[in-house]
Design a protein around this motif. Structure first.
Motif, PDB file in Angstrom:
ATOM      1  N   LEU A  47       0.723  -1.260  -0.013  1.00 14.92           N
ATOM      2  CA  LEU A  47      -0.009   0.025  -0.022  1.00 14.92           C
ATOM      3  C   LEU A  47       0.741   1.515  -0.079  1.00 14.92           C
ATOM      4  CD1 LEU A  47      -2.529  -1.178   2.628  1.00 14.92           C
ATOM      5  CD2 LEU A  47      -2.856  -1.391   0.119  1.00 14.92           C
ATOM      6  N   GLY A  48       2.114   1.034   0.310  1.00  9.90           N
ATOM      7  CA  GLY A  48       3.031   2.341   0.510  1.00  9.90           C
ATOM      8  C   GLY A  48       4.398   1.706   0.622  1.00  9.90           C
ATOM      9  N   ASN A  49       5.436   2.667   0.868  1.00  6.32           N
ATOM     10  CA  ASN A  49       6.819   2.245   0.855  1.00  6.32           C
ATOM     11  C   ASN A  49       7.390   1.411  -0.232  1.00  6.32           C
ATOM     12  OD1 ASN A  49       9.348   2.432   2.067  1.00  6.32           O
ATOM     13  ND2 ASN A  49       8.826   0.614   3.422  1.00  6.32           N
ATOM     14  N   ASP A  50       7.244   2.347  -1.598  1.00 10.48           N
ATOM     15  CA  ASP A  50       7.734   1.674  -2.609  1.00 10.48           C
ATOM     16  C   ASP A  50       9.293   1.783  -2.678  1.00 10.48           C
ATOM     17  OD1 ASP A  50       5.488   0.632  -3.703  1.00 10.48           O
ATOM     18  OD2 ASP A  50       5.222   2.354  -5.219  1.00 10.48           O
ATOM     19  N   GLU A  51       9.835   2.790  -1.989  1.00 13.55           N
ATOM     20  CA  GLU A  51      11.365   2.954  -1.827  1.00 13.55           C
ATOM     21  C   GLU A  51      12.087   1.981  -0.850  1.00 13.55           C
ATOM     22  OE1 GLU A  51      12.184   6.776   0.955  1.00 13.55           O
ATOM     23  OE2 GLU A  51      10.294   7.082  -0.295  1.00 13.55           O
ATOM     24  N   GLY A  66      10.017   7.003   7.499  1.00 11.98           N
ATOM     25  CA  GLY A  66       9.295   8.021   7.192  1.00 11.98           C
ATOM     26  C   GLY A  66       8.197   7.431   5.879  1.00 11.98           C
ATOM     27  N   THR A  67       7.997   6.229   5.747  1.00 13.91           N
ATOM     28  CA  THR A  67       7.165   5.633   4.902  1.00 13.91           C
ATOM     29  C   THR A  67       6.374   4.162   5.420  1.00 13.91           C
ATOM     30  OG1 THR A  67       8.752   4.302   3.601  1.00 13.91           O
ATOM     31  CG2 THR A  67       8.126   6.739   2.815  1.00 13.91           C
ATOM     32  N   GLY A  68       5.446   3.810   4.808  1.00 13.13           N
ATOM     33  CA  GLY A  68       4.850   2.615   5.340  1.00 13.13           C
ATOM     34  C   GLY A  68       3.836   2.766   6.354  1.00 13.13           C
ATOM     35  N   ILE A  69       3.488   1.854   7.205  1.00 13.19           N
ATOM     36  CA  ILE A  69       2.343   1.948   8.367  1.00 13.19           C
ATOM     37  C   ILE A  69       3.145   2.206   9.629  1.00 13.19           C
ATOM     38  CG2 ILE A  69       0.602   0.742   9.300  1.00 13.19           C
ATOM     39  CD1 ILE A  69       0.076  -0.902   6.632  1.00 13.19           C
ATOM     40  N   TRP A  70       2.835   2.893  10.280  1.00 18.19           N
ATOM     41  CA  TRP A  70       3.340   3.349  11.518  1.00 18.19           C
ATOM     42  C   TRP A  70       1.899   3.505  12.663  1.00 18.19           C
ATOM     43  CZ3 TRP A  70       9.030   4.637  12.974  1.00 18.19           C
ATOM     44  CH2 TRP A  70       9.607   4.617  11.816  1.00 18.19           C
ATOM     45  N   GLY A  71       2.402   3.001  13.713  1.00 14.77           N
ATOM     46  CA  GLY A  71       1.154   3.321  14.826  1.00 14.77           C
ATOM     47  C   GLY A  71       0.275   2.084  14.700  1.00 14.77           C
ATOM     48  N   GLY A  72      -0.813   2.261  15.301  1.00 20.26           N
ATOM     49  CA  GLY A  72      -1.777   1.080  15.400  1.00 20.26           C
ATOM     50  C   GLY A  72      -3.016   1.356  14.159  1.00 20.26           C
ATOM     51  N   TRP A  74     -15.121  -2.133   9.311  1.00 21.01           N
ATOM     52  CA  TRP A  74     -14.164  -1.311   8.562  1.00 21.01           C
ATOM     53  C   TRP A  74     -12.750  -1.099   9.169  1.00 21.01           C
ATOM     54  CZ3 TRP A  74     -16.055   2.233   4.676  1.00 21.01           C
ATOM     55  CH2 TRP A  74     -17.527   2.218   4.428  1.00 21.01           C
ATOM     56  N   VAL A  75     -11.728  -1.273   8.477  1.00 17.64           N
ATOM     57  CA  VAL A  75     -10.201  -0.930   8.915  1.00 17.64           C
ATOM     58  C   VAL A  75      -9.791   0.256   8.462  1.00 17.64           C
ATOM     59  CG1 VAL A  75      -8.208  -2.150   9.267  1.00 17.64           C
ATOM     60  CG2 VAL A  75     -10.217  -3.563   9.298  1.00 17.64           C
ATOM     61  N   TYR A  76      -9.101   0.887   9.396  1.00 14.89           N
ATOM     62  CA  TYR A  76      -8.273   2.168   8.873  1.00 14.89           C
ATOM     63  C   TYR A  76      -6.920   2.132   9.026  1.00 14.89           C
ATOM     64  CZ  TYR A  76     -13.322   3.682   9.282  1.00 14.89           C
ATOM     65  OH  TYR A  76     -14.585   3.586   8.991  1.00 14.89           O
ATOM     66  N   VAL A  77      -6.199   2.503   8.083  1.00 14.55           N
ATOM     67  CA  VAL A  77      -4.657   2.317   8.111  1.00 14.55           C
ATOM     68  C   VAL A  77      -4.132   3.794   7.912  1.00 14.55           C
ATOM     69  CG1 VAL A  77      -2.860   1.206   6.931  1.00 14.55           C
ATOM     70  CG2 VAL A  77      -5.127  -0.121   7.051  1.00 14.55           C
ATOM     71  N   PRO A  78      -3.302   4.089   8.940  1.00 20.62           N
ATOM     72  CA  PRO A  78      -2.504   5.368   8.683  1.00 20.62           C
ATOM     73  C   PRO A  78      -1.251   5.052   7.908  1.00 20.62           C
ATOM     74  CG  PRO A  78      -2.235   4.546  10.858  1.00 20.62           C
ATOM     75  CD  PRO A  78      -2.913   3.643  10.291  1.00 20.62           C
ATOM     76  N   MET A  79      -1.131   5.594   6.613  1.00 18.69           N
ATOM     77  CA  MET A  79      -0.058   5.414   5.814  1.00 18.69           C
ATOM     78  C   MET A  79       1.015   6.621   5.644  1.00 18.69           C
ATOM     79  SD  MET A  79       1.497   3.455   4.032  1.00 18.69           S
ATOM     80  CE  MET A  79       0.442   1.894   3.823  1.00 18.69           C
ATOM     81  N   LEU A  80       2.045   6.396   5.939  1.00 19.63           N
ATOM     82  CA  LEU A  80       3.299   7.380   5.937  1.00 19.63           C
ATOM     83  C   LEU A  80       3.950   7.554   4.535  1.00 19.63           C
ATOM     84  CD1 LEU A  80       2.972   7.115   8.967  1.00 19.63           C
ATOM     85  CD2 LEU A  80       5.290   7.482   9.135  1.00 19.63           C
ATOM     86  N   ASN A 114       2.345  13.146   1.189  1.00 18.91           N
ATOM     87  CA  ASN A 114       2.828  13.160   2.319  1.00 18.91           C
ATOM     88  C   ASN A 114       2.378  11.865   3.222  1.00 18.91           C
ATOM     89  OD1 ASN A 114       5.002  15.547   2.029  1.00 18.91           O
ATOM     90  ND2 ASN A 114       2.840  16.559   1.960  1.00 18.91           N
ATOM     91  N   GLY A 115       1.166  11.981   3.012  1.00 20.45           N
ATOM     92  CA  GLY A 115       0.728  10.531   3.917  1.00 20.45           C
ATOM     93  C   GLY A 115      -0.705  10.594   3.834  1.00 20.45           C
ATOM     94  N   SER A 116      -1.562   9.393   4.210  1.00 12.91           N
ATOM     95  CA  SER A 116      -2.853   9.432   3.908  1.00 12.91           C
ATOM     96  C   SER A 116      -3.462   8.475   4.954  1.00 12.91           C
ATOM     97  CB  SER A 116      -3.261   8.919   2.617  1.00 12.91           C
ATOM     98  OG  SER A 116      -2.725   7.477   2.299  1.00 12.91           O
ATOM     99  N   VAL A 117      -4.973   8.380   5.107  1.00 14.31           N
ATOM    100  CA  VAL A 117      -5.580   7.210   5.914  1.00 14.31           C
ATOM    101  C   VAL A 117      -6.644   6.447   4.814  1.00 14.31           C
ATOM    102  CG1 VAL A 117      -7.560   6.789   7.457  1.00 14.31           C
ATOM    103  CG2 VAL A 117      -5.822   8.532   8.143  1.00 14.31           C
TER     104      VAL A 117
END
Length: 268
Positions: A85-89, A94-100, A112-118, A137-140
């Motif tokens: 979903l993220g962190n292609d680099e 600074g990228t990918g899933i951090w936090g719960g 429903w499931v919510y994902v914080p994406m850096l 920069n980031g999304s939910v």
């Protein structure tokens, strides 16, 4: 004994004895590139006749697990795995899933499931039916729990938010998703990239304070991601690993200077 560093663990409540675990099939790469699963917290929730968990890590992949059998018989096979979903680099910072991750059940009984994406969305990510603007920069990311014809739960993309600079984990109440755009500078080293690929020079405290912004509290429609409210300049500084608290129709946040903010509904 360092056997389960990249795993989701089930342990007995009294003795804390190992009962079950899930480790991604590429756990060696997760260890090598510092794509911690431990930098997130899996969320447990009930869905129809099952108890489920959803979790992920810096690699930017979410795993949906059955709480009764986390990784199947081989401990590497969850119920469902998203594409990246993220962190292609392939970075460790600074990228990918951090936090719960967070979960919510709507008035129809849908989960429903919510994902914080850096960082930016991966080119491998699925298409979201509802989008709310660019998000470099980031999304939910919001997923709805659906089922295959065989009754197997899967995560179905529902919506993706607009741009948040380093979103914190969300909390949900009364059909509203609350999330902090933290404004933090998450770079840990001057070089960036994969931690073990080269010698790294860690940033000092003064450098970590550079390129920060005010944190902003957002309220989003839980089913569409539409912005219902944003706090503008109300919060003075940025936020570092600080969650939200909800109580009595009020939302509480703390900034980097340890100032506590309370947001609530206007009186009649």
């Amino acid at each position: 004994n360092q056997k389960y560093g990249s795993s989701v663990i089930a342990a007995s409540l009294k003795e804390l004895e190992l009962k079950d675990y899930f480790a991604p099939l590429n756990w060696r790469d997760v260890n090598r590139y510092d794509w911690d699963i431990g930098c997130t917290s899996p969320v447990w929730f009930a869905h129809r006749n099952r108890n489920l968990l959803a979790g992920g890590g810096k690699e930017g992949i979410v795993y949906l697990m059955d709480a009764a059998e986390l990784g199947g018989k081989d401990h590497h096979t969850p119920l469902f795995t998203t594409p990246r979903l993220g962190n292609d680099e392939d970075s460790f910072q600074g990228t990918g899933i951090w936090g719960g991750l967070s979960a919510w059940q709507d008035d129809k009984g849908d989960s429903w499931v919510y994902v914080p994406m850096l960082g930016p969305v991966s080119k491998h990510a699925p298409k979201f039916p509802k989008t709310n603007g660019p998000n470099p920069n980031g999304s939910v990311m919001a997923f709805k729990v659906a089922e295959t014809t065989e009754g197997k739960p899967v995560l179905e993309p529902a919506w993706i938010s607009g741009d948040f600079k380093i979103p914190e984990p969300v909390v949900i109440a009364n059909g509203v998703v609350f999330v902090l755009s933290s404004g933090e500078n998450v770079n840990q080293t001057q070089e960036g990239g994969v931690i073990f690929a080269q010698k790294q020079t860690m940033l000092n405290d003064a450098q970590r304070k550079e390129n920060t912004e005010r944190a902003v509290l957002y309220a989003l429609d839980a089913k569409t991601g539409k912005v219902l409210y944003q706090s503008g300049n109300a919060i003075d500084t940025w936020v570092h690993f600080s969650g939200l608290a909800l109580a009595n129709s009020q939302v509480y946040a703390v900034d980097r200077d340890s100032q506590v903010y309370c947001f609530g509904l206007k009186g009649k």
